[in-house]
Design an enzyme around this catalytic site. Structure first.
Site, PDB file in Angstrom:
ATOM      1  N   ASP A   1      45.089  28.885  37.377  1.00 32.76           N
ATOM      2  CA  ASP A   1      44.161  30.021  37.347  1.00 32.76           C
ATOM      3  C   ASP A   1      43.893  30.406  35.902  1.00 32.76           C
ATOM      4  O   ASP A   1      44.574  29.963  34.974  1.00 32.76           O
ATOM      5  CB  ASP A   1      44.752  31.209  38.119  1.00 32.76           C
ATOM      6  CG  ASP A   1      43.696  32.236  38.542  1.00 32.76           C
ATOM      7  OD1 ASP A   1      42.502  32.061  38.213  1.00 32.76           O
ATOM      8  OD2 ASP A   1      44.083  33.228  39.192  1.00 32.76           O
TER       9      ASP A   1
ATOM     10  N   HIS B   1      42.684  34.076  33.643  1.00 30.22           N
ATOM     11  CA  HIS B   1      42.432  35.518  33.668  1.00 30.22           C
ATOM     12  C   HIS B   1      41.818  35.911  32.335  1.00 30.22           C
ATOM     13  O   HIS B   1      42.189  35.386  31.287  1.00 30.22           O
ATOM     14  CB  HIS B   1      43.731  36.303  33.881  1.00 30.22           C
ATOM     15  CG  HIS B   1      43.536  37.788  33.877  1.00 30.22           C
ATOM     16  ND1 HIS B   1      43.213  38.494  35.014  1.00 30.22           N
ATOM     17  CD2 HIS B   1      43.579  38.695  32.867  1.00 30.22           C
ATOM     18  CE1 HIS B   1      43.075  39.776  34.706  1.00 30.22           C
ATOM     19  NE2 HIS B   1      43.298  39.922  33.408  1.00 30.22           N
ATOM     20  N   SER B   2      40.863  36.840  32.365  1.00 30.75           N
ATOM     21  CA  SER B   2      40.252  37.346  31.138  1.00 30.75           C
ATOM     22  C   SER B   2      40.547  38.827  30.994  1.00 30.75           C
ATOM     23  O   SER B   2      40.573  39.564  31.984  1.00 30.75           O
ATOM     24  CB  SER B   2      38.734  37.126  31.171  1.00 30.75           C
ATOM     25  OG  SER B   2      38.110  37.800  30.090  1.00 30.75           O
TER      26      SER B   2
ATOM     27  N   ARG C   1      46.630  54.134  34.519  1.00 32.49           N
ATOM     28  CA  ARG C   1      46.447  53.764  33.110  1.00 32.49           C
ATOM     29  C   ARG C   1      45.042  54.100  32.647  1.00 32.49           C
ATOM     30  O   ARG C   1      44.833  54.502  31.504  1.00 32.49           O
ATOM     31  CB  ARG C   1      46.714  52.266  32.920  1.00 32.49           C
ATOM     32  CG  ARG C   1      48.184  51.898  32.926  1.00 32.49           C
ATOM     33  CD  ARG C   1      48.372  50.396  33.004  1.00 32.49           C
ATOM     34  NE  ARG C   1      47.618  49.715  31.964  1.00 32.49           N
ATOM     35  CZ  ARG C   1      47.071  48.500  32.116  1.00 32.49           C
ATOM     36  NH1 ARG C   1      47.155  47.867  33.262  1.00 32.49           N
ATOM     37  NH2 ARG C   1      46.418  47.945  31.109  1.00 32.49           N
TER      38      ARG C   1
ATOM     39  N   LYS D   1      50.067  39.747  39.295  1.00 36.19           N
ATOM     40  CA  LYS D   1      49.088  39.201  40.245  1.00 36.19           C
ATOM     41  C   LYS D   1      49.150  37.680  40.282  1.00 36.19           C
ATOM     42  O   LYS D   1      48.857  37.066  41.307  1.00 36.19           O
ATOM     43  CB  LYS D   1      47.678  39.674  39.874  1.00 36.19           C
ATOM     44  CG  LYS D   1      47.468  41.177  40.099  1.00 36.19           C
ATOM     45  CD  LYS D   1      46.020  41.571  39.941  1.00 36.19           C
ATOM     46  CE  LYS D   1      45.598  41.775  38.508  1.00 36.19           C
ATOM     47  NZ  LYS D   1      46.133  43.019  37.914  1.00 36.19           N
TER      48      LYS D   1
END
Length: 478
Positions: free
Chosen positions: A107, A109-110, A195, A214
């Protein structure tokens, strides 16, 4: 299919203090907050007690905010960060796959940017290379766009999929792009929302735990995190971004997850389009083997790193070449069409989107009612197009949301008509704004014109946004 629940403590530290009756006596939340506020170390038991209080509702919003701020100001050491990540992951279900898939499960993620449609191209391209990509993505908030919102601008696309449906998608397509279910990492969902309203978004350990929790539940072999830096990123400079990158890589080792982090520039938009349907159109261009060179470069370099790190190619360069071939031979586009159909898009529409011309595609997707072009105010070389003011105006026009659940206008966006590095003559159109409402206000027009930075130097080739790759300790940069 899914294994819920938190495993019982198996170490003395996890078990905490034991009373004479044999039960553990957890510290009170104010005591935990005070401990971290004063720079102390939170044990595994302390962190799991805090996460449990978040989950069962015994932690008040003010206490959650106070703990987040204590972590933001005092930080967490690598051990605390890994424990928090695992505790968040354990708060919900775990996704489980056939054991034979493990090496293929990957995977990306950005950390978020403007015009960042990489996931729409990367997931199907990796699937075309033999990977399994269970991509759990997010929605846009503030000035950054969300992958789920972009895909939902395609009529019928369904981002809500059960663990059983995700398994079927990976079997039949090789990839899926879905939302975070309430059953997957629910504690992170609560902390993420807190947050956003407590000025703790930029905390490195909290970002690390949120991202990796995640990914732990996805059961991946390899993850590459695209850590943005620059004027429109969470971190304005590369050094701050590198701190997060190093923390992510170290935490991954402790969690048994192979993590690398790419540092990529986010001063100007990625590609030439910003806005949901416009970015879908541009992603399709990239899947055609065309599209903006900066987008293609980032896709094949991130994908090449993933193929190499997961052991599916001998070198990064071979991984990059394989990703480029998947874009050029149509196999990535075919996977994208399969994903659209499998996630709810009518097969005829999916086929038309993936085989039509750019003009035909525009008619198939929601588009704004009006267009307005801005003209260059002077001669000069395009030094930069600042992403942040552009994104803020588009947000005002309805392309973004200020709070979770707020509706967006998928057709609102902007097309850059120029490239960084090219010469521009005064009066030449440089930006086309797509809008639904009234014309741009004078203030919005000024803000957009301020995003165009011109200089008198000679034209130049724009550099790649890809700056560096931070690798796990067992890998050596080729």
């Amino acid at each position: 299919m899914a294994a819920p629940g938190t495993p019982p403590p198996s170490t003395p530290e996890a078990a905490g203090a034991v009373s004479e009756g044999g039960g553990r006596e957890p510290k009170k939340l104010p005591e935990l907050i005070r401990l971290k506020r004063d720079g102390g170390h939170l044990s595994e038991a302390d962190i799991r007690d805090f996460v449990q209080a978040v989950m069962d509702g015994s932690a008040q919003d003010t206490q959650i905010g106070a703990m987040l701020m204590a972590i933001r100001l005092r930080g967490m050491d690598p051990e605390e960060t890994s424990v928090l990540t695992q505790a968040l992951a354990d708060s919900g279900q775990q996704l489980e796959w056939p054991k034979a898939w493990h090496q293929q499960l990957v995977d990306k993620h950005s950390t978020g940017g403007v015009g960042d449609k990489v996931s729409l191209v990367l997931a199907p391209a990796l699937a075309a290379c033999g990977c399994k990509v269970p991509m759990i993505s997010g929605r846009g908030l503030g000035h950054t766009g969300g992958t789920l919102d972009k895909l939902e601008s395609i009529p019928g696309f369904n981002v809500t999929q059960s663990p059983e449906q995700i398994l079927r998608l990976l079997e039949e397509v090789g990839c899926c792009i879905v939302g975070q279910s309430e059953k997957l990492v629910p504690a992170d969902g609560i902390l993420y929302a807190a947050r956003d309203v407590t000025a703790t978004v930029d905390s490195v350990p909290l970002i690390t735990a949120s991202i990796l929790s995640k990914k732990v539940v996805e059961g991946l072999s390899t993850l590459v995190v695209d850590v943005k830096f620059g004027g429109a990123a969470v971190f304005p400079d590369q050094e701050q971004a590198r701190e997060l990158a190093n923390t992510l890589v170290r935490a991954g080792v402790g969690l048994g997850l192979r993590v690398a982090a790419a540092l990529t520039a986010m001063d100007s938009p990625l590609g030439r389009s910003v806005g949901h349907t416009l970015e879908v159109e541009e992603a399709l261009l990239c899947l055609d083997g065309a599209g903006p060179p900066d987008l293609r470069d980032l896709v094949i370099r991130l994908g090449g790193a993933i193929l190499w790190l997961s052991g599916q190619e001998e070198t990064q360069d071979k991984g990059v070449a394989r990703m480029a071939a998947a874009l050029d031979d149509g196999s990535a586009l075919r996977r994208f069409q399969l994903m659209l159909s499998a996630q709810g898009v009518e097969p005829g529409l999916a086929r038309a989107l993936c085989s039509g011309s750019p003009a035909q595609r525009r008619q198939l997707l929601p588009h704004a009612r009006e267009q307005e072009e801005l003209l260059a105010p002077a001669d000069g070389t395009v030094e930069n197009v600042l992403a942040l003011p552009l994104a803020r105006v588009l947000h005002e026009l309805g392309a973004g949301r200020s709070r979770a659940g707020q509706p967006i206008r998928p057709g609102v966006g902007a097309e850059l008509l120029v490239d960084v590095g090219q010469w521009l003559y005064r009066g030449t159109p440089w930006l086309r704004v797509h809008l639904d409402g009234p014309a741009l206000s004078d203030q919005q027009r000024r803000a957009l014109q301020g995003a165009l930075v011109l200089s008198d130097r000679a034209p130049f080739k724009a550099p790649s946004p890809f700056a560096e790759l931070v690798l796990p300790p067992t890998f050596v940069q080729p």
